[in-house]
Design a protein around this motif. Structure first.
Motif, PDB file in Angstrom:
ATOM      1  N   SER A 294     -17.707  -6.958   7.722  1.00  0.00           N
ATOM      2  CA  SER A 294     -16.407  -7.351   8.269  1.00  0.00           C
ATOM      3  C   SER A 294     -15.338  -6.299   8.008  1.00  0.00           C
ATOM      4  CB  SER A 294     -15.970  -8.693   7.676  1.00  0.00           C
ATOM      5  OG  SER A 294     -15.710  -8.558   6.279  1.00  0.00           O
ATOM      6  N   GLY A 295     -15.557  -5.444   7.000  1.00  0.00           N
ATOM      7  CA  GLY A 295     -14.583  -4.430   6.656  1.00  0.00           C
ATOM      8  C   GLY A 295     -13.675  -4.815   5.505  1.00  0.00           C
ATOM      9  N   VAL A 296     -13.699  -6.078   5.106  1.00  0.00           N
ATOM     10  CA  VAL A 296     -12.880  -6.575   4.001  1.00  0.00           C
ATOM     11  C   VAL A 296     -13.754  -7.470   3.130  1.00  0.00           C
ATOM     12  CG1 VAL A 296     -10.832  -7.886   3.334  1.00  0.00           C
ATOM     13  CG2 VAL A 296     -10.792  -6.498   5.413  1.00  0.00           C
TER      14      VAL A 296
ATOM     15  N   PRO B 217     -10.707  -8.946   8.750  1.00  0.00           N
ATOM     16  CA  PRO B 217      -9.592  -7.992   8.689  1.00  0.00           C
ATOM     17  C   PRO B 217      -8.284  -8.672   9.065  1.00  0.00           C
ATOM     18  CG  PRO B 217     -11.451  -7.074   9.898  1.00  0.00           C
ATOM     19  CD  PRO B 217     -11.759  -8.513   9.679  1.00  0.00           C
TER      20      PRO B 217
ATOM     21  N   SER C 181      -5.802  -7.396  10.748  1.00  0.00           N
ATOM     22  CA  SER C 181      -5.440  -7.076  12.125  1.00  0.00           C
ATOM     23  C   SER C 181      -6.694  -7.079  12.997  1.00  0.00           C
ATOM     24  CB  SER C 181      -4.765  -5.702  12.200  1.00  0.00           C
ATOM     25  OG  SER C 181      -5.646  -4.684  11.747  1.00  0.00           O
TER      26      SER C 181
ATOM     27  N   PRO D 289      -8.923  -9.490  13.933  1.00  0.00           N
ATOM     28  CA  PRO D 289     -10.162 -10.020  13.334  1.00  0.00           C
ATOM     29  C   PRO D 289     -11.242 -10.331  14.367  1.00  0.00           C
ATOM     30  CG  PRO D 289      -8.452 -11.695  13.348  1.00  0.00           C
ATOM     31  CD  PRO D 289      -7.789 -10.422  13.770  1.00  0.00           C
TER      32      PRO D 289
ATOM     33  N   ALA E 162     -16.668  -4.941   2.459  1.00  0.00           N
ATOM     34  CA  ALA E 162     -15.968  -3.726   2.912  1.00  0.00           C
ATOM     35  C   ALA E 162     -16.972  -2.714   3.453  1.00  0.00           C
ATOM     36  CB  ALA E 162     -15.190  -3.125   1.754  1.00  0.00           C
TER      37      ALA E 162
END
Length: 398
Positions: free
Chosen positions: A256-258, A263, A265, A267, A398
């Motif tokens: 997901s990046g987080v 995220p 912004s 999502p 992340a």
């Protein structure tokens, strides 16, 4: 559903406006949004219940006599009467005679008797409605303890050649053998002799009602998280690798990046990446799988034009959709958390296989828990991933 969802969108727009202007939302608005969200869940549950009742098989015409008049297969009626006598009184003679006449391979008079066909079919049908993974996965009925299936991992090699060039031998297709052992699933409901002797009690319907929920809950958990030891292996138990380095035997995942969240912004872009991580041939019958808490988060997402990605069912019995793909709610999926694969997307009918060994067995035990009569009910079921390229996971990291 559509009227309630329209109200939900209106209140959510108000909440978003307050977040943009003041930096926080009015608690009353958030509470109202939560109430509407709960109302949507209740209405969806009512629709699912209506669809479940409509899908239940109709009863066969009653035989002439105590239950009325009608036509039915004499052999089926004989089996039902003998089974009823075994359940109510423990009389085995009728079943012994039928099993001997039928020379059934699956019969084992010393270990129990096969449930009549109508009762077994009713249990399996109800489980398909209660256990969400069983309803969307592929299935096989087997008579052995292990089901083996070959799978072509790669096709034969090929190449371009000139008109007069030599044609060297190419490599053969690569086959993988998948094994799906069947594990024993059991339930042991109890009844008093008075209940069994009451002519008004439908013992077979009672057994189905007692067993359906116990079996469905155990199956639903195993098909998602089972470790393969004395239970089916769930699709989340297989190794996970980044989609860029995917190989056969593992499930591809996207980050997901987080850690533990979408995220802040855009999502919804993560869901778009998840959809297109799946090959086009699988996307035709693909669906999202997540639990209700994850669905509550996704339900608030909108695209660039302000349209909600989640849409309510278009008709009774139809699933809700997310980005035009069906959404299946499976409570055994993990919540959104650090490195949790909370969302799965894929063609589960091709990706996951449920293996049922034919026959649900009943053993009547009037001795172990007097004055109750125990009904030791067993079936054997297995499961596992059969196509590792058909299911992709969204991991919140992340």
């Amino acid at each position: 559903m559509r009227a309630t969802f329209a109200a939900y969108r209106e209140v959510n727009e108000e909440r978003l406006g307050e977040l943009e202007t003041r930096g926080n939302a009015d608690p009353l608005v958030s509470e109202k949004l939560a109430r509407i969200d709960a109302a949507l869940d209740r209405q969806q549950a009512r629709l699912d219940q209506m669809a479940l009742k409509a899908a239940r098989p109709a009863r066969e015409p009653a035989a002439s006599g105590r239950h009325g008049t009608g036509a039915a297969d004499p052999a089926v009626l004989e089996h039902r009467e003998a089974f009823s006598g075994y359940m109510r009184k423990g009389h085995e003679e009728g079943l012994r005679t039928i099993e001997q006449k039928a020379l059934s391979v699956g019969s084992d008079p010393d270990g129990g008797y096969l449930v009549p066909e109508q009762t077994e079919s009713e249990i399996l049908t109800r489980m398909a409605s209660v256990s969400p993974i069983r309803a969307i996965a592929g299935s096989r009925q087997v008579t052995a303890s292990v089901f083996k299936k070959p799978f072509s991992v790669t096709g034969p090699q090929s190449g371009w050649v000139a008109e007069t060039s030599a044609r060297p031998q190419t490599g053969a297709p690569t086959l993988a053998e998948l094994a799906f052992p069947t594990m024993e699933l059991y339930a042991m409901p109890a009844a008093t002799p008075s209940l069994l002797e009451d002519a008004a009690v439908d013992v077979e319907a009672w057994i189905a009602g007692e067993v359906e929920m116990a079996f469905a809950e155990q199956e639903g958990a195993a098909f998602v998280n089972g470790d393969g030891t004395n239970r089916p292996r769930g699709f989340l138990d297989y190794p996970r690798v980044a989609e860029a380095s995917w190989s056969w035997g593992s499930l591809g995942k996207l980050a997901s990046g987080v850690d533990g969240a979408f995220p802040a912004s855009a999502p919804a872009d993560v869901l778009i990446d998840l959809v297109h991580a799946l090959k086009a041939g699988y996307r035709q019958n693909a669906r999202f799988v997540m639990n209700r808490r994850t669905q509550a988060v996704v339900r608030k997402m909108k695209d660039a034009d302000g349209n909600y990605l989640w849409q309510p069912p278009a008709s009774v019995g139809a699933p809700a959709t997310l980005m035009s793909f069906p959404l299946t709610e499976a409570e055994d999926m993990p919540d959104i958390g650090i490195e949790a694969a909370a969302i799965a997307f894929g063609d589960f009918r091709r990706g996951y296989l449920v293996v049922d060994r034919a026959g649900v067995r009943i053993l009547r035990d009037p001795y172990s828990a007097k004055p109750y009569v125990l009904f030791y009910t067993t079936k054997r079921v297995g499961g596992g991933v059969q196509d590792f390229d058909a299911i992709k996971l969204l991991s919140f990291e992340a």
